[in-house]
Design a protein around this motif. Structure first.
Motif, mmCIF file in Angstrom:
data_model
loop_
_atom_site.group_PDB
_atom_site.id
_atom_site.type_symbol
_atom_site.label_atom_id
_atom_site.label_comp_id
_atom_site.label_asym_id
_atom_site.label_seq_id
_atom_site.Cartn_x
_atom_site.Cartn_y
_atom_site.Cartn_z
ATOM 1 N N ASP A 156 43.558 -32.433 -40.036
ATOM 2 C CA ASP A 156 43.663 -31.248 -39.176
ATOM 3 C C ASP A 156 44.462 -30.227 -39.989
ATOM 4 O O ASP A 156 44.595 -30.379 -41.221
ATOM 5 N N MET A 157 45.041 -29.252 -39.321
ATOM 6 C CA MET A 157 45.794 -28.229 -40.045
ATOM 7 C C MET A 157 46.857 -28.852 -40.954
ATOM 8 O O MET A 157 47.628 -29.709 -40.516
ATOM 9 N N ARG A 196 31.194 -34.286 -44.449
ATOM 10 C CA ARG A 196 32.232 -34.273 -43.419
ATOM 11 C C ARG A 196 33.033 -32.974 -43.471
ATOM 12 O O ARG A 196 33.354 -32.383 -42.448
ATOM 13 N N PRO A 200 32.697 -29.173 -39.228
ATOM 14 C CA PRO A 200 33.137 -28.325 -38.115
ATOM 15 C C PRO A 200 32.730 -26.858 -38.282
ATOM 16 O O PRO A 200 32.442 -26.172 -37.300
ATOM 17 N N GLY A 228 40.185 -16.638 -40.472
ATOM 18 C CA GLY A 228 40.403 -17.947 -41.105
ATOM 19 C C GLY A 228 39.274 -18.207 -42.087
ATOM 20 O O GLY A 228 38.092 -18.137 -41.720
ATOM 21 N N PHE A 229 39.633 -18.458 -43.330
ATOM 22 C CA PHE A 229 38.606 -18.713 -44.361
ATOM 23 C C PHE A 229 38.896 -20.058 -45.002
ATOM 24 O O PHE A 229 38.777 -20.243 -46.198
ATOM 25 N N GLY A 230 39.318 -21.021 -44.156
ATOM 26 C CA GLY A 230 39.610 -22.363 -44.658
ATOM 27 C C GLY A 230 38.414 -23.257 -44.447
ATOM 28 O O GLY A 230 37.254 -22.833 -44.598
ATOM 29 N N GLY A 233 36.444 -21.878 -41.000
ATOM 30 C CA GLY A 233 35.976 -20.499 -41.141
ATOM 31 C C GLY A 233 35.142 -20.283 -42.395
ATOM 32 O O GLY A 233 34.131 -19.561 -42.373
ATOM 33 N N SER A 251 39.152 -13.423 -43.003
ATOM 34 C CA SER A 251 40.581 -13.264 -43.315
ATOM 35 C C SER A 251 41.218 -14.613 -43.608
ATOM 36 O O SER A 251 40.664 -15.664 -43.259
ATOM 37 N N ASP A 252 42.374 -14.565 -44.255
ATOM 38 C CA ASP A 252 43.218 -15.754 -44.356
ATOM 39 C C ASP A 252 44.605 -15.358 -43.851
ATOM 40 O O ASP A 252 44.775 -14.268 -43.289
ATOM 41 N N ILE A 253 45.580 -16.215 -44.087
ATOM 42 C CA ILE A 253 46.900 -15.962 -43.493
ATOM 43 C C ILE A 253 47.521 -14.640 -43.962
ATOM 44 O O ILE A 253 48.313 -14.021 -43.253
ATOM 45 N N ASN A 289 44.929 -9.251 -39.738
ATOM 46 C CA ASN A 289 44.417 -10.292 -38.845
ATOM 47 C C ASN A 289 44.333 -9.794 -37.402
ATOM 48 O O ASN A 289 43.412 -10.164 -36.672
ATOM 49 N N ALA A 303 38.886 -18.765 -36.252
ATOM 50 C CA ALA A 303 38.751 -20.096 -36.879
ATOM 51 C C ALA A 303 39.967 -20.410 -37.733
ATOM 52 O O ALA A 303 39.856 -21.095 -38.748
ATOM 53 N N ALA A 326 38.509 -22.392 -34.189
ATOM 54 C CA ALA A 326 39.814 -23.074 -34.185
ATOM 55 C C ALA A 326 39.985 -23.831 -32.880
ATOM 56 O O ALA A 326 39.234 -23.624 -31.919
ATOM 57 N N ASN A 352 33.504 -26.485 -32.453
ATOM 58 C CA ASN A 352 33.959 -27.137 -33.697
ATOM 59 C C ASN A 352 33.812 -28.657 -33.655
ATOM 60 O O ASN A 352 34.351 -29.362 -34.515
HETATM 61 P P1 NAD Z 1 42.530 -24.755 -43.006
HETATM 62 O O1 NAD Z 1 43.957 -24.990 -43.275
HETATM 63 O O2 NAD Z 1 41.489 -25.300 -43.919
HETATM 64 O O3 NAD Z 1 42.233 -23.169 -42.912
HETATM 65 C C1 NAD Z 1 42.951 -22.313 -42.070
HETATM 66 C C2 NAD Z 1 42.638 -20.877 -42.463
HETATM 67 O O4 NAD Z 1 43.332 -20.014 -41.557
HETATM 68 C C3 NAD Z 1 43.113 -20.488 -43.858
HETATM 69 O O5 NAD Z 1 42.240 -19.488 -44.383
HETATM 70 C C4 NAD Z 1 44.502 -19.878 -43.587
HETATM 71 O O6 NAD Z 1 44.911 -18.969 -44.606
HETATM 72 C C5 NAD Z 1 44.235 -19.175 -42.287
HETATM 73 N N1 NAD Z 1 45.439 -18.985 -41.475
HETATM 74 C C6 NAD Z 1 46.466 -19.841 -41.317
HETATM 75 N N2 NAD Z 1 47.392 -19.298 -40.487
HETATM 76 C C7 NAD Z 1 46.893 -18.103 -40.101
HETATM 77 C C8 NAD Z 1 47.368 -17.094 -39.245
HETATM 78 N N3 NAD Z 1 48.545 -17.198 -38.611
HETATM 79 N N4 NAD Z 1 46.588 -15.989 -39.065
HETATM 80 C C9 NAD Z 1 45.404 -15.874 -39.691
HETATM 81 N N5 NAD Z 1 44.910 -16.800 -40.527
HETATM 82 C C10 NAD Z 1 45.643 -17.901 -40.714
HETATM 83 O O7 NAD Z 1 42.338 -25.267 -41.501
HETATM 84 P P2 NAD Z 1 40.976 -25.701 -40.827
HETATM 85 O O8 NAD Z 1 40.777 -27.154 -41.029
HETATM 86 O O9 NAD Z 1 39.905 -24.737 -41.160
HETATM 87 O O10 NAD Z 1 41.374 -25.553 -39.279
HETATM 88 C C11 NAD Z 1 41.346 -24.305 -38.643
HETATM 89 C C12 NAD Z 1 41.310 -24.559 -37.148
HETATM 90 O O11 NAD Z 1 40.173 -25.350 -36.841
HETATM 91 C C13 NAD Z 1 42.515 -25.302 -36.572
HETATM 92 O O12 NAD Z 1 42.736 -24.839 -35.261
HETATM 93 C C14 NAD Z 1 42.033 -26.747 -36.521
HETATM 94 O O13 NAD Z 1 42.718 -27.502 -35.545
HETATM 95 C C15 NAD Z 1 40.585 -26.523 -36.141
HETATM 96 N N6 NAD Z 1 39.677 -27.622 -36.468
HETATM 97 C C16 NAD Z 1 39.630 -28.161 -37.730
HETATM 98 C C17 NAD Z 1 38.741 -29.201 -37.970
HETATM 99 C C18 NAD Z 1 38.635 -29.835 -39.323
HETATM 100 O O14 NAD Z 1 38.029 -30.925 -39.423
HETATM 101 N N7 NAD Z 1 39.126 -29.219 -40.382
HETATM 102 C C19 NAD Z 1 37.905 -29.696 -36.954
HETATM 103 C C20 NAD Z 1 37.952 -29.094 -35.706
HETATM 104 C C21 NAD Z 1 38.860 -28.060 -35.481
#
Ligand code: NAD
Length: 426
Positions: A156-157, A196, A200, A228-230, A233, A251-253, A289, A303, A326, A352
């Motif tokens: 997760d995060m 995997r 999401p 969110g570009f993780g 996103g 966007s990212d953080i 953001n 996201a 998200a 997701n």
């Molecule tokens: P990640 O860490 O891969 O990416 C998060 C992205 O959001 C990054 O681009 C980061 O720079 C950006 N970010 C972080 N804080 C921020 C803020 N305050 N404002 C704007 N952007 C911000 O995380 P992820 O795995 O993509 O997860 C994102 C969301 O999706 C979370 O809520 C997570 O619980 C949910 N989620 C993730 C998964 C998974 O398998 N990865 C599955 C279901 C839900």
């Protein structure tokens, strides 16, 4: 104009998420044929584990971190849910996210219940070695309550495939069980599943496409803004772009980039570092953001993190449709405001859910020893996501409720049926 059914959601400013989740359950029970005693049980987790995790830091000091694992309900199968590393992790947060996992697994008809865990730590403050020591000690503390048939964590995060590989390894050293089914989201070379990582984001893109189509928007030229570009996103942006949508902002953080003609997702993905510093962003405008959430687009996909759509900015959201990538990005107050304004919100537990669905395939792969190809993962994931979308669409239409309530009602019905079949133990 896309329009949503008005919501009957009660709202309260600054209410803890777990209280919102409990009140939602009360409200939804009226939509579903379920007895009060089971609803009362489902308002509370089965167990919440709290552990202390002493870690020797690189400078020789010892710091003690707090870790949690909330297990909500396992009537449909072993507990399942992510582990996050973030400064604000609390037991209550884990409980509300574990409840959401119960509904998400039931909505996708997976044989799992809901759990969530985490450690209150800023992962960016730790070196890789410190993270390894923290994870391995946390895995040791969780030994008695996780396992391939009891509770199966996932990333997760703030956690990733490497974190899961460390946990799987600790479990193997502790128990001798080398199947690695104790966690999902591992790297493919140590029992993980091809596909995997994108799952999401793929499901978020797929649900956005179906929801837009439902409101007569073709994917061709559909304008999309993604916060969110993780993992979630980034993959959602790539797929929507590939399928013909125009992703106008990501966007990212540190902030985002915006271009009415579409940002170059492939080129942005090929670089690392803050989005706004990437060469591929040179011709795009910068967008904060906050401003990204208020862009005039067909679809907004939050996201990144939870709680970004609030009572303050919901009146200014100009998107015609919100698809939650998200977990819990929309507060209860914002949900009610968006519904009153006719902006449909397609909920996280549907959008997701590709993550936990692919986790299920990975768990099957580990427990029965048959590996899956990437093609098989994509095909089965898409089938399951489209079935879930259809179930929610039907619930939305027949019950006449917003998308979130429609999705929760499908899930609650399935969980309640299992409880009613078994009764309260003994
Ligand atoms: P990640 O860490 O891969 O990416 C998060 C992205 O959001 C990054 O681009 C980061 O720079 C950006 N970010 C972080 N804080 C921020 C803020 N305050 N404002 C704007 N952007 C911000 O995380 P992820 O795995 O993509 O997860 C994102 C969301 O999706 C979370 O809520 C997570 O619980 C949910 N989620 C993730 C998964 C998974 O398998 N990865 C599955 C279901 C839900």
């Amino acid at each position: 104009m896309i329009s949503a059914n008005a919501t009957t959601a009660e709202t309260a400013a600054d209410e803890p998420a777990v209280e919102t989740a409990r009140r939602r359950l009360d409200r939804l029970a009226a939509l579903v044929d379920v007895s009060d005693e089971y609803v009362e049980r489902l308002k509370y987790p089965s167990q919440v584990h709290r552990v202390s995790i002493p870690v020797r830091l690189d400078n020789g000091d010892i710091e003690v971190f707090e870790g949690y694992r909330a297990q909500h309900d396992n009537v449909r199968g072993p507990y399942k849910g992510g582990i996050r590393y973030a400064p604000g992790v609390t037991g209550d947060e884990c409980v509300s996210l574990a409840m959401a996992m119960t509904w998400k697994c039931a909505l996708l008809d997976l044989p799992f219940g809901g759990a969530k865990g985490g450690v209150a730590v800023d992962p960016r403050s730790l070196s890789t070695e410190e993270k390894r020591r923290l994870t391995r000690r946390f895995a040791e503390e969780m030994r008695s309550f996780v396992g391939p048939q009891t509770d199966i964590p996932a990333p997760d995060m703030g956690t990733d495939a490497q974190t899961m590989a460390w946990i799987a390894d600790v479990y193997k050293m502790q128990t001798g069980d080398g199947t690695r089914g104790v966690v999902t989201g591992k790297p493919p070379r140590v029992g993980g599943l091809a596909g995997r990582e994108e799952a999401p984001g793929r499901s978020t893109a797929l649900v956005a496409r179906e929801a837009a189509r439902y409101y007569d928007h073709s994917i061709d030229g559909l304008t999309v803004a993604i916060q969110g570009f993780g993992s979630v996103g980034g993959h959602a942006a790539r797929l929507l772009d590939e399928w013909g949508a125009t992703v106008v902002a990501v966007s990212d953080i540190d902030g985002g980039v915006h271009d009415e003609d579409g940002v170059d997702i492939d080129a942005l993905s090929a670089e690392a570092g803050p989005l706004t510093d990437r060469t591929a962003a040179a011709d795009a405008d910068e967008v904060t953001n906050d401003a990204l959430l208020e862009l005039d687009v067909d679809v907004l996909v939050p996201a990144a993190v939870g709680g970004v759509l609030t009572a303050d900015n919901a009146p200014d959201v100009r998107a015609s449709l919100v698809v939650e990538g998200a977990n819990e990005p929309t507060t209860a107050e914002a949900d009610a405001i968006l519904a009153d304004r006719g902006v449909p919100v397609v909920p996280d537990i549907l959008a997701n859910a590709g993550g936990v669905t692919a986790s299920y395939f990975e768990w099957l792969q580990n427990t029965n020893g048959r590996s899956w190809t990437h093609k098989e993962v994509r095909e089965e994931l898409d089938d399951r996501m489209l079935s879930a979308w259809e179930a929610v669409r039907e619930s939305h239409e027949t019950r006449g409720v917003p998308w979130r309530d429609a999705a929760y009602a499908v899930a609650l019905e399935r969980v309640a049926e299992s409880h009613e079949t078994l009764g309260i133990w003994p």
